[in-house]
Scaffold this motif. Sequence first.
Motif, short mmCIF file in Angstrom:
data_model
loop_
_atom_site.label_atom_id
_atom_site.label_comp_id
_atom_site.label_asym_id
_atom_site.label_seq_id
_atom_site.Cartn_x
_atom_site.Cartn_y
_atom_site.Cartn_z
N LYS A 1 -23.51 23.01 41.83
CA LYS A 1 -22.24 22.80 41.15
C LYS A 1 -21.97 21.31 40.95
CE LYS A 1 -17.25 23.41 41.81
NZ LYS A 1 -16.19 23.88 42.74
N SER A 2 -22.25 20.50 41.97
CA SER A 2 -22.03 19.06 41.86
C SER A 2 -22.98 18.44 40.83
CB SER A 2 -22.22 18.38 43.22
OG SER A 2 -21.22 18.79 44.13
N TRP A 3 -24.22 18.90 40.82
CA TRP A 3 -25.16 18.41 39.82
C TRP A 3 -24.70 18.76 38.41
CZ3 TRP A 3 -28.51 14.73 40.01
CH2 TRP A 3 -29.18 14.43 41.19
N ALA A 4 -24.16 19.97 38.24
CA ALA A 4 -23.66 20.38 36.93
C ALA A 4 -22.49 19.49 36.49
CB ALA A 4 -23.22 21.85 36.96
N MET A 5 -21.58 19.19 37.42
CA MET A 5 -20.46 18.30 37.10
C MET A 5 -20.96 16.90 36.75
SD MET A 5 -17.21 19.19 39.55
CE MET A 5 -18.05 18.96 41.11
N LEU A 6 -21.98 16.43 37.49
CA LEU A 6 -22.54 15.11 37.23
C LEU A 6 -23.14 15.02 35.83
CD1 LEU A 6 -23.17 12.37 38.81
CD2 LEU A 6 -25.49 13.28 38.99
N LEU B 1 -26.67 6.65 35.57
CA LEU B 1 -28.07 6.81 35.21
C LEU B 1 -28.24 7.85 34.11
CD1 LEU B 1 -29.78 6.76 38.74
CD2 LEU B 1 -29.37 4.84 37.18
N ILE B 2 -27.30 8.78 34.04
CA ILE B 2 -27.38 9.86 33.05
C ILE B 2 -26.77 9.43 31.72
CG2 ILE B 2 -26.62 12.23 32.55
CD1 ILE B 2 -26.66 12.75 35.54
N VAL B 3 -25.79 8.54 31.77
CA VAL B 3 -25.05 8.15 30.57
C VAL B 3 -25.96 7.64 29.44
CG1 VAL B 3 -23.42 6.44 29.66
CG2 VAL B 3 -22.83 7.76 31.69
N GLU C 1 -38.28 6.78 24.24
CA GLU C 1 -37.03 7.31 24.78
C GLU C 1 -37.28 8.54 25.64
OE1 GLU C 1 -33.98 5.91 21.21
OE2 GLU C 1 -35.07 7.82 21.05
N MET C 2 -38.19 9.38 25.19
CA MET C 2 -38.54 10.55 25.99
C MET C 2 -39.19 10.14 27.32
SD MET C 2 -39.84 13.40 23.19
CE MET C 2 -40.87 12.32 22.19
N LEU C 3 -40.04 9.12 27.28
CA LEU C 3 -40.66 8.62 28.51
C LEU C 3 -39.59 8.10 29.48
CD1 LEU C 3 -43.09 7.82 30.24
CD2 LEU C 3 -43.22 5.68 28.92
N GLY C 4 -38.65 7.35 28.94
CA GLY C 4 -37.58 6.82 29.77
C GLY C 4 -36.77 7.92 30.42
N MET C 5 -36.49 8.99 29.67
CA MET C 5 -35.73 10.11 30.22
C MET C 5 -36.50 10.81 31.33
SD MET C 5 -34.03 11.78 26.79
CE MET C 5 -33.12 10.73 25.65
N VAL C 6 -37.82 10.90 31.18
CA VAL C 6 -38.65 11.50 32.22
C VAL C 6 -38.57 10.67 33.50
CG1 VAL C 6 -41.03 12.01 32.91
CG2 VAL C 6 -40.22 12.66 30.63
N VAL C 7 -38.62 9.34 33.36
CA VAL C 7 -38.53 8.46 34.54
C VAL C 7 -37.16 8.58 35.20
CG1 VAL C 7 -38.66 6.07 35.35
CG2 VAL C 7 -40.23 6.87 33.57
N ILE C 8 -36.09 8.65 34.39
CA ILE C 8 -34.74 8.85 34.94
C ILE C 8 -34.66 10.17 35.69
CG2 ILE C 8 -32.32 9.26 34.34
CD1 ILE C 8 -32.71 7.32 31.99
N ALA C 9 -35.21 11.23 35.09
CA ALA C 9 -35.21 12.55 35.74
C ALA C 9 -35.98 12.49 37.06
CB ALA C 9 -35.81 13.60 34.81
N LEU C 10 -37.10 11.78 37.07
CA LEU C 10 -37.89 11.63 38.30
C LEU C 10 -37.06 10.90 39.37
CD1 LEU C 10 -40.57 11.92 39.81
CD2 LEU C 10 -41.30 9.76 38.77
N GLY C 11 -36.29 9.90 38.93
CA GLY C 11 -35.43 9.19 39.87
C GLY C 11 -34.37 10.11 40.47
N LEU C 12 -33.76 10.95 39.65
CA LEU C 12 -32.73 11.87 40.14
C LEU C 12 -33.33 12.91 41.09
CD1 LEU C 12 -30.71 12.39 36.83
CD2 LEU C 12 -30.06 11.00 38.80
N VAL C 13 -34.52 13.38 40.77
CA VAL C 13 -35.19 14.33 41.66
C VAL C 13 -35.51 13.67 43.00
CG1 VAL C 13 -37.36 15.59 42.00
CG2 VAL C 13 -36.15 15.77 39.83
N THR C 14 -35.91 12.40 42.95
CA THR C 14 -36.22 11.67 44.19
C THR C 14 -34.96 11.51 45.04
OG1 THR C 14 -37.97 10.44 43.05
CG2 THR C 14 -37.15 9.51 45.11
N ILE C 15 -33.84 11.20 44.39
CA ILE C 15 -32.57 11.06 45.12
C ILE C 15 -32.15 12.38 45.75
CG2 ILE C 15 -30.10 10.62 44.81
CD1 ILE C 15 -30.95 8.61 42.60
N ASP C 16 -32.29 13.46 44.99
CA ASP C 16 -31.88 14.78 45.49
C ASP C 16 -32.70 15.18 46.71
OD1 ASP C 16 -30.35 17.31 45.11
OD2 ASP C 16 -32.37 18.13 44.85
#
Length: 315
Positions: free
Chosen positions: A16-21, A261-263, A283-298
């Motif tokens: 739920k928190s991830w969805a709000m984020l 980071l999502i903005v 841009e797609m590569l950058g989004m993949v790296v951002i997603a990897l960062g979020l997965v690492t944080i989670d």
Amino acid sequence: MSTVRAQPRSTTMSLKSWAMLVLLGIIWGGSFFFARIAVSELQPLTLVLFRVAIAALALQIYLAATGVSFRAALPYAPGLVLLAVLNNVIPFSLIFAGQTQLGAGLASVLNATTPFWTVLLASHLTTDEKLSWNKMLGILLGIAGTAVMIGPGLFSGLGAPTWAKLALIGASLSYAFALMVAKRLRKIPPAVVATAQLTASTVVMLPIVLILNGSDGLFAFSAPVWAAVLSLALLSTAFAYLLYFRLVAEAGATNASLVTLIVPASAVLLGVLFLGERLEPIEMLGMVVIALGLVTIDGRLLDSATRAIGPKPSP
């Protein structure tokens, strides 16, 4: 500022928190676009005033309609005024001033440093949000992914005045300190915190604007700019802060700061969906790296992988 005392909590966010984020990131992804249109005709401080005043009025109406009492904010007035200054007055003014000289790309990257400052402050000023390797690594990956996503457009903004870049970094620092204050206000309903913050911001900004800019031509701007101002105030401020303070209450300061980071990614995707822009490979590569960062944080996927490849128990 004294250390915030709290019981240790799990740093892993719920779905739920991830969805709000993510939703908050999408909403704030449009704010840079709206602001860029608005500053073409409005002074930065005047835009701040319109943004917080319209949003405050909308939320006061919301509280009245839902029967939530604003009186819950009164005992916490000093903290809410401080929150208004750190979370609205200072960062909005610095961002809008910086955007008169910076492109949205570099502004997004500098704004994306907010979680970095937040995790450093939280590790020293709180007892329930300590620094961990996965948080720091994930945040650095997120900032790097934002820079990659902007690509060559980032370098075109590097020649902007130093003061404009420092303004965006100052805004990120101000947001980080604001989150430390917001942690102290978790006993107040999120809707009341949002309304009180924006109301206090309006009270602070009104005399500043009238003294520095005067009242002549205060409302004299074009229809497209009015549309941008209303979108910025109602969607990217009033509704967004309802989500934001609920996220702070449920997931903590550091996790809430991850929205920056999502903005940038959401801003690019909104341009693709609604402005017919093309999504480039960088841009797609950058989004993949951002997603990897979020997965690492989670941390949950990493924990599962570690358990899967770890030593098996003896039979």
